[in-house]
Design an enzyme around this catalytic site. Structure first.
Site, PDB file in Angstrom:
ATOM      1  CD  GLU A   1      -3.683 -72.362 -54.819  1.00 23.21           C
ATOM      2  OE1 GLU A   1      -2.611 -71.807 -55.105  1.00 23.21           O
ATOM      3  OE2 GLU A   1      -4.405 -71.984 -53.872  1.00 23.21           O
TER       4      GLU A   1
ATOM      5  CG  ASN B   1       3.053 -67.215 -44.140  1.00 25.78           C
ATOM      6  OD1 ASN B   1       2.670 -68.387 -44.204  1.00 25.78           O
ATOM      7  ND2 ASN B   1       3.363 -66.512 -45.215  1.00 25.78           N
TER       8      ASN B   1
ATOM      9  CG  HIS C   1      -1.957 -71.236 -49.598  1.00 19.10           C
ATOM     10  ND1 HIS C   1      -0.997 -70.722 -50.424  1.00 19.10           N
ATOM     11  CD2 HIS C   1      -3.005 -71.595 -50.395  1.00 19.10           C
ATOM     12  CE1 HIS C   1      -1.432 -70.773 -51.680  1.00 19.10           C
ATOM     13  NE2 HIS C   1      -2.646 -71.304 -51.690  1.00 19.10           N
TER      14      HIS C   1
ATOM     15  CE  LYS D   1       1.372 -71.232 -45.880  1.00 20.93           C
ATOM     16  NZ  LYS D   1       2.473 -70.293 -46.215  1.00 20.93           N
TER      17      LYS D   1
ATOM     18  CE1 TYR E   1       2.764 -72.221 -51.577  1.00 16.47           C
ATOM     19  CE2 TYR E   1       3.514 -73.978 -50.127  1.00 16.47           C
ATOM     20  CZ  TYR E   1       2.835 -72.783 -50.326  1.00 16.47           C
ATOM     21  OH  TYR E   1       2.233 -72.161 -49.254  1.00 16.47           O
TER      22      TYR E   1
HETATM   23  N1  UDP Z   1       7.915 -67.699 -48.469  1.00 18.12           N
HETATM   24  C1  UDP Z   1       9.115 -67.835 -47.802  1.00 18.12           C
HETATM   25  N2  UDP Z   1      10.103 -66.894 -48.030  1.00 18.12           N
HETATM   26  C2  UDP Z   1       9.921 -65.836 -48.862  1.00 18.12           C
HETATM   27  C3  UDP Z   1       8.693 -65.710 -49.533  1.00 18.12           C
HETATM   28  C4  UDP Z   1       7.713 -66.661 -49.318  1.00 18.12           C
HETATM   29  O1  UDP Z   1       9.311 -68.764 -47.036  1.00 18.12           O
HETATM   30  O2  UDP Z   1      10.829 -65.013 -49.005  1.00 18.12           O
HETATM   31  C5  UDP Z   1       6.875 -68.703 -48.252  1.00 18.12           C
HETATM   32  C6  UDP Z   1       5.743 -68.180 -47.387  1.00 18.12           C
HETATM   33  O3  UDP Z   1       5.336 -69.217 -46.504  1.00 18.12           O
HETATM   34  C7  UDP Z   1       4.647 -67.866 -48.372  1.00 18.12           C
HETATM   35  C8  UDP Z   1       4.885 -68.948 -49.437  1.00 18.12           C
HETATM   36  O4  UDP Z   1       6.307 -69.083 -49.494  1.00 18.12           O
HETATM   37  O5  UDP Z   1       3.379 -67.932 -47.777  1.00 18.12           O
HETATM   38  C9  UDP Z   1       4.372 -68.623 -50.813  1.00 18.12           C
HETATM   39  O6  UDP Z   1       4.887 -67.367 -51.212  1.00 18.12           O
HETATM   40  P1  UDP Z   1       3.946 -66.276 -51.878  1.00 18.12           P
HETATM   41  O7  UDP Z   1       4.822 -65.191 -52.379  1.00 18.12           O
HETATM   42  O8  UDP Z   1       3.027 -66.942 -52.837  1.00 18.12           O
HETATM   43  O9  UDP Z   1       3.135 -65.677 -50.619  1.00 18.12           O
HETATM   44  P2  UDP Z   1       1.601 -65.825 -50.201  1.00 18.12           P
HETATM   45  O10 UDP Z   1       0.797 -65.926 -51.452  1.00 18.12           O
HETATM   46  O11 UDP Z   1       1.494 -67.052 -49.343  1.00 18.12           O
HETATM   47  O12 UDP Z   1       1.303 -64.576 -49.417  1.00 18.12           O
HETATM   48 MG    MG Z   2       1.009 -67.114 -53.136  1.00 16.48          MG
END
Ligand code: UDP
Ligand code: MG
Length: 136
Positions: free
Chosen positions: A129, A115, A118, A12, A52
């Site tokens: 994807e 974070n 992805h 990212k 997303y």
């Molecule tokens: N995210 C965020 N706030 C939240 C939860 C998720 O900004 O409270 C963002 C974070 O960057 C995350 C992405 O949205 O990686 C997608 O969320 P997901 O729950 O799918 O997490 P991931 O699969 O990336 O662990």
């Molecule tokens: Mg996810």
């Protein structure tokens, strides 16, 4: 032995901006992933919204799409036995403060939104994807 799988990984903007892409790729390779394809690109907000879409009702959706389109990213197809789960494990929990020691998000993640990586969450979504970024 689990099946040979492919999964989509994205380094990212926060990580690319800090020049962490080589170090992160090295972690994947050292953990037995083959990087089948990769490209460094910047996507538009509307592309991020498509990518997303599953999160479109979430309160963080707009910020998330602004963020993913805010700078260059590195998108990769990773291949390994059980790649989808193995990638989720090496990435660590969504919130870096909850991620286990030794995971990418623990090492490099700044916050729940920044974070660093992805990873697809299922074999089915991995196919969708991968096709989103590598159509040919
Ligand atoms: N995210 C965020 N706030 C939240 C939860 C998720 O900004 O409270 C963002 C974070 O960057 C995350 C992405 O949205 O990686 C997608 O969320 P997901 O729950 O799918 O997490 P991931 O699969 O990336 O662990
Ligand atoms: Mg996810």
């Amino acid at each position: 032995m689990s099946d040979l799988e492919q999964t989509l990984s994205i380094i990212k903007p926060d990580a690319v901006q800090r020049n962490l892409d080589l170090q992160i790729k090295e972690i994947f390779v050292n953990n037995g992933f083959k990087i089948v394809r990769e490209k460094k690109i910047q996507i538009t907000k509307s592309e991020a919204e498509q990518f997303y879409k599953v999160h479109e009702t979430k309160p963080f959706y707009s910020d998330l799409c602004n963020y993913l389109s805010s700078g260059p990213i590195v998108v990769m197809i990773l291949e390994k036995n059980g790649a989808v789960l193995a990638n989720r494990e090496i990435m660590g929990a969504t919130n870096p403060s909850e991620a286990k020691e030794g995971t990418i998000r623990k090492k490099f993640g700044i916050s729940i939104d920044k974070n660093s990586v992805h990873g697809s969450d299922s074999v089915e979504n991995a196919k969708i994807e991968i096709n989103f970024f590598f159509k040919d």
